[in-house]
Structures are given as structure tokens and as C-alpha cells.
Design an enzyme around this catalytic site. Structure first.
Site, PDB file in Angstrom:
ATOM      1  CB  ALA A  65       1.649 -33.462  -9.771  1.00 32.94           C
ATOM      2  N   GLY A 111      -1.234 -30.359  -6.744  1.00 32.87           N
ATOM      3  CA  GLY A 111       0.060 -29.698  -6.657  1.00 32.87           C
ATOM      4  C   GLY A 111      -0.001 -28.222  -6.991  1.00 32.87           C
ATOM      5  CD  GLU A 114       0.490 -30.593  -2.520  1.00 36.54           C
ATOM      6  OE1 GLU A 114       0.732 -31.261  -1.499  1.00 36.54           O
ATOM      7  OE2 GLU A 114       0.688 -31.026  -3.676  1.00 36.54           O
ATOM      8  CD  GLU A 134      -3.589 -34.169  -4.148  1.00 35.69           C
ATOM      9  OE1 GLU A 134      -2.755 -33.343  -4.557  1.00 35.69           O
ATOM     10  OE2 GLU A 134      -4.637 -33.830  -3.545  1.00 35.69           O
TER      11      GLU A 134
END
Length: 255
Positions: A65, A111, A114, A134
Site C-alpha cells: 500500500a 498489501g 495480501e 508493517e
């Protein structure tokens, strides 16, 4: 579809390509919106029987992200907008009727990992690197990563990766069950599309129902969706629908 994400359909196989190459495909809200739109189109295209998700940048499948988008959000904005959008769209990708294959080369971080885990299968180039980093920036995986990672590689290995922000290479990812195959980078697209075409050659109802059953067993999509479709296809289901349209009482029979 978008300058940031492209959808191409070639007969029974579709290809979704992450196209924010200059930013290593760091995910933004417009990219998520484009992925959402692509999923909507695929849901309405039963002639597509398999989907490949890849990147146009050989250095990265997806670097995660975009911290420039989420780093300045308040906790309320993070919950109301960022995490909820990502969860909804990744879950939509995961529950597409068609099997999905992530073709991964280079980085699959945060992300991006993910996103890959929201696909049914993962094929990785030998130069791939995987991480959920993260915790190193004071965050946690927010788009289903902890649940999907633990399901794929087990709770202890998931903790090993998440707690340490540990990076693992493609051979480790294969040994741990995070990916299904590892190939040379030059062969990645060819191999992913070979698998997609093989899946597309099978009976689509058998493949798609099997996907739903496996996902239901794993705690994903409910088997209720299968039962609902079956009920409507049975004689009494058709009779009920016809009676409703004709505004008459249905006449049900024994199975």
C-alpha cells in the site's frame, strides 16, 4: 479500465495487470477502485474461466500500500476508508467465481503480498521476495494478511514473518506453501497462462463449485451460495419461481 490497472480478456482466460510501474505498483485508492471494477466485469463474464493477475514491472509484483496515501490518515479515516476498502475489494477478488492465479516476480510486500494471497494460486519467479513488513513502520497487515498468511503457512510461520517483518525468498515460500510453483523469471508469464488455460479446459461448473466448497471449508465463502443455486435449479425451485411470476400458488412435488 484504468491507466493504473488493465484488464484483458483472451477467450476463456483474463489477465489483470498492475500498471503503476514507476511506483513499484504501490496500491492507491484509484488502483483499488480499478480492481473492484475489473472484478465486477469478470463476475458478469461467464465465458472467462480463469484469471491471471500480474505486473508490468519485473522488479515488483506489488510493493504494498502506498504509504503516501495512508500515512497521513487519522485512525478514524484508516478504519472508515482505507482498511474497509481494501478488505472489501480483496474479498471480492478472492470470491470471484473463476479461479485466480497471481504471477509474482520481484517484490510482494505488505498489501502486495495480501493481494497475491487473495488469489487462489500463486506462481513465483525465482527472484521473488515476500514480506509483511508493517510492524517495522508501526502498522499491522490490514487487508486480510494475517488470516490468509496463517491459513497458508501456519500460525507459527506467520508470526515469524509478521513479528520480525521478515523477508523470505521464493524457495522458502515454496517450501512453506505460500506459493505453488517457482519458475525462472523469463518463464513466469508463460507458466501462469499455461495453468490458466489448463483450468479453463475443465468443466467450469465443476471447477467453480469445487472452489466454493474448498473456500467454505477453509473459512471463506459460505457453502450457502452453492445450496441457494442448487435449490433454484431443482424442479421445485423452478416451480416456485414460475408460480411467483404467474401470481399463483406453487405446486411442489416430492423429490
Amino acid at each position: 479500465m484504468s491507466d493504473l490497472l488493465r484488464l484483458q480478456v483472451d477467450g476463456p482466460v483474463a489477465r489483470i495487470t498492475l500498471a503503476r510501474a514507476e511506483k513499484l505498483n504501490a496500491l492507491t485508492v484509484p488502483m483499488l477502485d480499478a480492481l473492484d471494477a475489473a472484478c465486477g466485469q469478470l463476475e458478469r463474464t461467464p465465458s472467462v474461466r480463469a484469471v491471471v493477475l500480474d505486473s508490468e514491472n519485473p522488479k515488483a509484483f506489488c510493493s504494498g500500500a502506498d504509504i503516501a496515501e495512508w500515512g497521513a490518515l487519522t485512525p478514524s479515516e484508516m478504519w472508515r476508508v482505507w482498511t474497509r476498502i481494501g478488505h472489501r475489494i480483496f474479498d471480492r477478488l478472492a470470491t470471484l467465481p473463476q479461479p485466480t492465479i497471481a504471477a509474482i516476480h520481484g517484490l510482494a510486500f505488505g498489501g502486495g503480498l495480501e493481494l497475491a494471497m487473495a488469489c487462489d494460486l500463486r506462481v513465483a519467479a525465482s527472484n521473488s521476495t515476500f514480506a509483511l513488513p508493517e510492524a517495522s513502520v508501526g502498522a499491522i497487515p490490514g487487508w486480510g494478511g494475517t488470516k490468509r498468511l496463517a491459513r497458508l503457512i501456519g500460525p507459527s510461520r506467520a508470526k515469524y514473518m509478521v513479528f520480525r517483518s521478515a523477508r523470505i525468498d521464493a524457495s522458502t515460500a515454496l517450501a512453506w506453501g505460500l506459493v505453488e510453483e517457482v519458475v525462472e523469471a523469463a518463464s513466469l508469464s508463460i507458466r501462469a497462462h499455461e495453468i490458466a488455460r489448463e483450468i479453463a479446459s475443465r468443466a467450469p461448473e465443476s471447477v467453480q463449485l469445487s472452489k466454493q466448497l474448498i473456500d467454505a471449508e477453509a473459512g471463506g465463502l459460505s457453502a450457502e451460495t452453492i445450496a441457494a443455486g442448487l435449490a433454484l435449479a431443482l424442479p421445485n425451485g423452478r416451480e416456485g419461481a414460475e408460480a411467483f411470476k404467474a401470481k399463483r400458488d406453487p405446486s411442489f412435488t416430492d423429490s
